[in-house]
Design a protein around this motif. Structure first.
Motif, PDB file in Angstrom:
ATOM      1  N   LYS A  13       6.108  -8.052   3.247  1.00  0.00           N
ATOM      2  CA  LYS A  13       6.025  -7.370   1.962  1.00  0.00           C
ATOM      3  C   LYS A  13       6.396  -5.899   2.146  1.00  0.00           C
ATOM      4  N   LEU A  18       2.628  -4.300  -0.870  1.00  0.00           N
ATOM      5  CA  LEU A  18       1.376  -4.486  -0.136  1.00  0.00           C
ATOM      6  C   LEU A  18       0.282  -3.589  -0.712  1.00  0.00           C
ATOM      7  N   VAL A 203       0.205  -9.758   4.911  1.00  0.00           N
ATOM      8  CA  VAL A 203       1.270  -8.759   4.940  1.00  0.00           C
ATOM      9  C   VAL A 203       2.648  -9.391   4.791  1.00  0.00           C
TER      10      VAL A 203
END
Length: 685
Positions: A13, A18, A203
């Motif tokens: 991301k 994020l 993530v």
């Protein structure tokens, strides 16, 4: 064609995605509230104490007016607004008792249900709360929790219908002042739970398996496909499988490029200031300054801060002050070029501002003559930043707000760089053993303790030092030597005469020469000792080495011929050691100390010159300078014959100005035989 994944990889991301998902996760965590059963008792104690104080104040007065005054003072002390209505209500014992009963019933019946303060209620906008009460936890709807504002309206129900008007309003003020929420937000636990939710956010947004198609042939490449391609490329770079050199090739290329640019600065110093490499301290300081800016630039690039905050002016200022502006400008240009090839500063605006900031710092040092004027340096640099930012803003049609913000950052950087550089300059001077013009200007202050003492205890020597300074400074300017250093050296070159001033002719009263009563060998020893005494005084005054060397070198190894001749005449058969009648040296090692030696001798000899015409002064200067050359006193000084010729010319010019012919004004006629205004007798004017 299709792009097929040769290896499996993940799609991370972006930082923005994020951060957004983490905040959403944290926002979904219900805030934790805890019930406090002791809140009701705490509030009851506060309310009861207040009403008790009211009763005491009302009963303590001997009259109604005094009772009202005491009640007013009490209300003021608690912070209540005081009006006649409140005083009328509270001076009645029945009303006070009614108020206390209503408050006690409100607290006992409402707080155990659970009441949250207004601040906790506003800080927790989540629709559901986690309420911990008596060891158990449950979810409650935010709007179902009783609030402090609701408590005010419910409290009015506990007042009897016969309660006088205004008592409900005062009761509301009491509740506001002494409120204690029975449901409280546990901020620490809530934030911990939210942080845990943030960390739980994955993530990566996706995964591509080996052999899976990354991008299909003949299909549009949009944001999603670009994201997958970039993730695939980054994975191959990190694995070292992209290209022949993998990810090492760009690193090696950047290292070589950085090294080449730094080498330009190194060769500039080697060719035009090779003496700098003779002292490891100098090299270390320059490397440290450049490294500190590189580190600061890296921090600016990582954080996305504006390029105006890169302190490129700081090393340029320090180098310009310690050495000179030419070296500082060269290194500032090299540093700007080095930073301009780094990823965060590849734009034209960044390159221009880095170049302007360093150049302005290197060239603006000439504006400042004293350390206290460091703010002037900062303002000059800030002004250059402002002009550059405005020009770039006009060129790139930036918003006025962005231009103004850039000017503010540039001004802050310029002022901060100048103040920090000037603040650390004494430390840099100590480390490099370099005496800057700012230090010399401070030492040239004639009110400094050592010079003040010289003027009071050896006034003749002080006047001699001032005259020598004028001579030496003019000569130094003529040959491009350090004129300021020569002047300061001249001020302090004879400070040792303070110890025994009466033994030096410029301080003696006519007809009183103490040398007439002592042995010539002892006289020579006393005269020679003023050098050692001067060195001691200079060290006590913490004079820099660049100034201290003038004290021994201005005499070199010259003989004290007058006392040697006296000793020879007094005892022709004695074996005299010429070393006892000569200074210890060393001979002048620099152009500046050599100039001072010549100026010292010329100034002393000119005082006894009969009819000091320009021709006689020129002959005197030629004779003294040629004698020093013949004695070998200038052998170690880097003076050329051309330099010596210009020095002679300056000495002759300055001395001719000092001893120029004056108009012989007629003597004023005395006024005699005039009746005195007071006595009528004769008087004189």
């Amino acid at each position: 064609e299709d792009v097929i994944a040769e290896v499996g990889f993940t799609i991370p991301k972006s930082d923005a995605e994020l951060a957004l998902e983490r905040e959403e996760a944290a926002g979904s965590v219900a805030p934790v509230f805890r019930y406090d059963p002791a809140a009701a008792d705490t509030m009851l104690v506060r309310v009861g104490r207040f009403v008790t104080h009211l009763d005491s104040a009302a009963r303590s007065g001997s009259s109604e007016a005094e009772q009202r005054a005491r009640i007013r003072d009490l209300l003021t002390a608690y912070g209540f607004p005081v009006g006649s209505t409140a005083l009328d209500l509270l001076e009645s014992p029945e009303h006070r008792a009614t108020l206390l009963r209503s408050l006690e019933r409100t607290v006992r019946e409402e707080l155990p249900v659970g009441v949250v303060s207004a601040s906790d209620y506003e800080d927790s906008q989540a629709p559901q709360w986690r309420l911990v009460r008596e060891g158990s936890e449950r979810l409650v709807v935010r709007d179902s929790v009783r609030t402090q504002a609701q408590l005010y309206s419910r409290a009015a129900r506990y007042l009897p219908e016969t309660a006088p008007p205004g008592l409900a309003d005062f009761q509301r003020l009491v509740i506001i002042l002494f409120f204690e929420g029975s449901i409280r937000l546990d901020r620490t636990y809530t934030e911990a739970a939210r942080e845990q939710a943030r960390r739980a956010v994955p993530v990566i947004k996706g995964e591509v398996l080996r052999g899976e198609r990354v991008v299909a042939a003949h299909e549009p490449v949009r944001d999603r496909e670009i994201e997958r391609l970039n993730a695939y490329r980054q994975h191959l770079i990190e694995a070292g499988t992209l290209g022949e050199g993998g990810r090492r090739a760009p690193v090696v290329g950047m290292f070589v490029l950085n090294l080449m640019i730094l080498s330009i600065g190194g060769f500039l110093l080697l060719y035009y200031r090779p003496t700098l490499y003779a002292d490891a301290r100098h090299v270390f300081l320059i490397a440290t300054l450049l490294g500190s800016v590189a580190g600061a630039a890296a921090a600016v690039g990582r954080t996305g801060a504006p390029v105006e905050l890169v302190p490129v002016a700081f090393p340029a200022l320090v180098i310009a002050i310690l050495w000179d502006g030419r070296i500082a400008l060269n290194l500032a240009l090299v540093l700007a070029a080095l930073l301009a090839i780094q990823a965060p500063f590849l734009t034209m605006s960044s390159r221009v501002l880095l170049l302007l900031g360093g150049s302005a710092a290197a060239l603006s040092v000439r504006v400042v003559r004293r350390r206290a004027q460091g703010l002037v340096l900062g303002m000059v640099i800030a002004g250059v930043y402002a002009l550059g930012i405005i020009a770039l803003g006009l060129l790139r049609t930036h918003d006025t707000g962005d231009v103004f913000t850039g000017i503010m950052w540039g001004a802050a950087n310029g002022v901060a760089s100048a103040l920090i550089a000037m603040g650390f300059l004494p430390l840099f001077e100590t480390w490099t053993r370099i005496t800057t013009d700012q230090t010399l200007l401070e030492l040239a202050d004639l009110n400094r303790p050592l010079l003040k003492r010289l003027s009071l205890e050896a006034s003749g020597t002080y006047a001699h030092s001032i005259n020598v300074a004028n001579l030496a400074e003019a000569a130094a300017r003529a040959i491009d030597a350090n004129a300021l250093l020569v002047r300061v050296g001249a001020y302090y070159h004879d400070v040792g005469k303070i110890v025994m001033p009466q033994y030096f002719i410029e301080n003696q009263v006519r007809g009183r020469n103490p040398h007439e009563h002592i042995d010539p060998r002892k006289s020579a020893q006393i005269v020679r000792a003023h050098v050692q005494e001067g060195m001691k005084l200079a060290e006590q005054a913490k004079l820099p080495a660049a100034v201290r060397v003038f004290i021994p070198e201005h005499h070199g190894t010259q003989s004290i011929g007058f006392f040697y001749d006296q000793a020879r005449e007094a005892n022709p058969e004695a074996e005299l050691d010429p070393a006892d009648f000569a200074y210890r040296g060393p001979r002048p090692q620099s152009r500046e100390t050599a100039i001072l030696m010549l100026a010292d001798s010329v100034e002393s000899a000119s005082k006894v010159l009969q009819e000091p015409t320009p021709d006689r002064i020129r002959a005197l200067v030629d004779r003294i300078v040629d004698a020093k050359i013949g004695q070998g006193q200038l052998d170690d000084a880097p003076l050329t014959m051309s330099d010596i010729a210009r020095i002679k010319e300056q000495f002759t010019s300055v001395l001719s100005g000092m001893y120029h012919h004056r108009i012989d004004y007629p003597t004023p006629r005395t006024i005699q035989d005039r009746p005195s205004p007071a006595t009528g007798g004769a008087g004189t004017a």
